[in-house]
Scaffold this active site. Structure first.
Site, mmCIF file in Angstrom:
data_model
loop_
_atom_site.group_PDB
_atom_site.id
_atom_site.type_symbol
_atom_site.label_atom_id
_atom_site.label_comp_id
_atom_site.label_asym_id
_atom_site.label_seq_id
_atom_site.Cartn_x
_atom_site.Cartn_y
_atom_site.Cartn_z
ATOM 1 N N GLU A 160 0.799 -1.243 0.000
ATOM 2 C CA GLU A 160 0.000 0.000 0.000
ATOM 3 C C GLU A 160 0.827 1.285 0.000
ATOM 4 O O GLU A 160 0.559 2.200 0.773
ATOM 5 C CB GLU A 160 -0.965 -0.015 1.196
ATOM 6 C CG GLU A 160 -1.855 -1.239 1.206
ATOM 7 C CD GLU A 160 -2.807 -1.315 2.394
ATOM 8 O OE1 GLU A 160 -2.695 -0.479 3.309
ATOM 9 O OE2 GLU A 160 -3.665 -2.212 2.402
ATOM 10 N N GLU A 267 -5.954 -10.882 -1.447
ATOM 11 C CA GLU A 267 -6.791 -10.671 -0.248
ATOM 12 C C GLU A 267 -8.267 -10.627 -0.638
ATOM 13 O O GLU A 267 -9.008 -9.721 -0.248
ATOM 14 C CB GLU A 267 -6.385 -9.369 0.462
ATOM 15 C CG GLU A 267 -4.906 -9.301 0.788
ATOM 16 C CD GLU A 267 -4.518 -8.064 1.611
ATOM 17 O OE1 GLU A 267 -5.385 -7.426 2.215
ATOM 18 O OE2 GLU A 267 -3.312 -7.754 1.640
HETATM 19 C C1 GLA Z 1 -4.922 -4.695 4.161
HETATM 20 C C2 GLA Z 1 -3.680 -5.423 4.565
HETATM 21 C C3 GLA Z 1 -3.998 -6.723 5.213
HETATM 22 C C4 GLA Z 1 -5.101 -6.600 6.208
HETATM 23 C C5 GLA Z 1 -6.284 -6.021 5.551
HETATM 24 C C6 GLA Z 1 -7.418 -5.995 6.529
HETATM 25 O O1 GLA Z 1 -5.462 -5.172 3.019
HETATM 26 O O2 GLA Z 1 -2.815 -5.671 3.510
HETATM 27 O O3 GLA Z 1 -2.870 -7.197 5.863
HETATM 28 O O4 GLA Z 1 -4.727 -5.815 7.301
HETATM 29 O O5 GLA Z 1 -5.938 -4.734 5.124
HETATM 30 O O6 GLA Z 1 -7.526 -7.188 7.228
#
Ligand code: GLA
Length: 365
Positions: A160, A267
């Protein structure tokens, strides 16, 4: 006699087809998500300590063949105090994975969140110097990556780094403030030195949205131009029943693949609410029901994205869900704390939802 012979043949054919359909049904029950996708990509899931002892364990073993630690490998979990490493949960997850032949995606080596405060402070509480922060980053990354060398095949190295405001390009994090843009390249170099065989990823969310994608592409191109050891891009894929649409998703996949990078879906979840950037309180009138309309939209969204994943199986090398079942999801707490969400393929009783059957029955679509 004539009739009997044909009746007999008919009965035999009927019995054979019944047997065949029963076997197919049994087979479908026996196969888990990972088996349906065996010829496509590993299917992963983000887990925590509880997942390894509770009743989700069988479901995990049956359906998935790749693991990510939801929190246990983040900086604050692994090195809460300078030089004091806490390996216990991360080690159990990796140990379980090795024993049960799961792949492991490491998550994450450098992020602006869930990073301990000491990282950015000097000896007297002042802001850390550039040299010291770089040294700490190197020590952290190399200690972690070396510990799991040969066991973790891919790492989310930087998480990020792109700002949500497209005019800003990079996020104004502490990393950026102290080290400038260079911290990103450095993190990849440190990780590569520690394990030259690990696949190294830049990981971020909403990167199929055109504005953010433009900045992610800018970053990835600049890293490639500088010969930084980066092998792939992680599309977090915290999506919802409202987005992305097929065109946006395919465009993003094509653009990232054109940079000769692998793509991991890192994710994945499909929220039943629209995306919100800011945390807020639950409104009293806010319903928490999983309505039939939400369910149908979620089925359609899962069907579409998996169709696209299959189409791009040559570049998509891993698809990982963020959490196991609707019993617990981080989305129950974010962005609205205490608002139940239903983003996954298994319900609260760990049973496959309709969306599950939709994405595994793709041959018959
Ligand atoms: C982001 C992070 C993850 C996690 C999510 C929420 O996507 O990369 O590690 O913290 O937020 O669970």
């Amino acid at each position: 006699m004539f009739l009997t012979k044909y009746k007999l043949k008919f009965l035999i054919a009927l019995a054979a087809s019944l047997l065949f359909f029963c076997c197919v049904a049994q087979q479908s029950k026996k196969r888990g998500l990972k088996d349906f996708y065996r010829n496509y990509f590993p299917v992963g899931v983000a887990i925590n300590k509880r997942s390894l002892v509770g009743d989700e364990l069988n479901l995990i073993k049956h359906n998935f063949n790749s693991l990510t630690a939801e929190n246990a490998m983040k900086m604050t979990s692994l090195q809460p105090k300078e030089g004091v490493f806490n390996w216990s949960t991360a080690d159990s997850i990796v140990g379980f994975a090795v024993k049960n032949k799961f792949k492991v995606r490491g998550h994450t080596l450098c992020w602006h969140n869930q990073t301990p405060e000491w990282m950015f402070l000097g000896a007297n509480g002042e802001q850390v110097s550039k040299e010291l922060l770089l040294q700490r980053l190197k020590i952290h990354i190399q200690t972690v990556v070396k510990r799991y060398r040969g066991k973790i095949y891919a790492w989310d190295v930087v998480n990020e780094a792109i700002d949500d405001n497209p005019n800003n390009y990079l996020r104004r994090s502490k990393w950026y403030e102290v080290l400038g843009e260079d911290y990103i390249a450095k993190a990849f170099e440190f990780a590569h030195e520690a394990d030259p065989n690990a696949q190294l990823f830049y990981n971020d969310y909403n990167i199929e949205r055109p504005d953010k994608m433009a900045n992610v592409l800018r970053l990835l191109k600049s890293l490639k131009q500088k010969d930084v050891p980066i092998h792939g891009v992680g599309m977090q894929s915290h999506w919802s029943i409202f987005e992305p649409d097929q065109l946006a998703l395919e465009t993003a996949i094509q653009q990232y693949a054109a940079l000769d990078l692998k793509i991991h879906i890192t994710e994945l979840d499909i929220s039943v609410y629209p995306w919100e950037a800011q945390e807020r309180k639950k409104r009293p009138d806010e319903s928490e029901a999983f309505t039939a309309e939400m369910e149908q939209k979620q089925i359609d969204k899962y069907e579409m994205i998996f169709k696209v994943f299959r189409k791009y199986k040559d570049v998509i090398e891993n698809v990982t869900f963020w959490n196991v079942s609707d019993r617990y999801s981080w989305l129950d707490f974010f962005p609205v704390s205490g608002r139940k969400n239903y983003p996954l393929l298994f319900n609260k009783n760990l049973q496959p939802k309709k969306a599950y059957w939709k994405i595994v029955n793709f041959k018959h679509n």
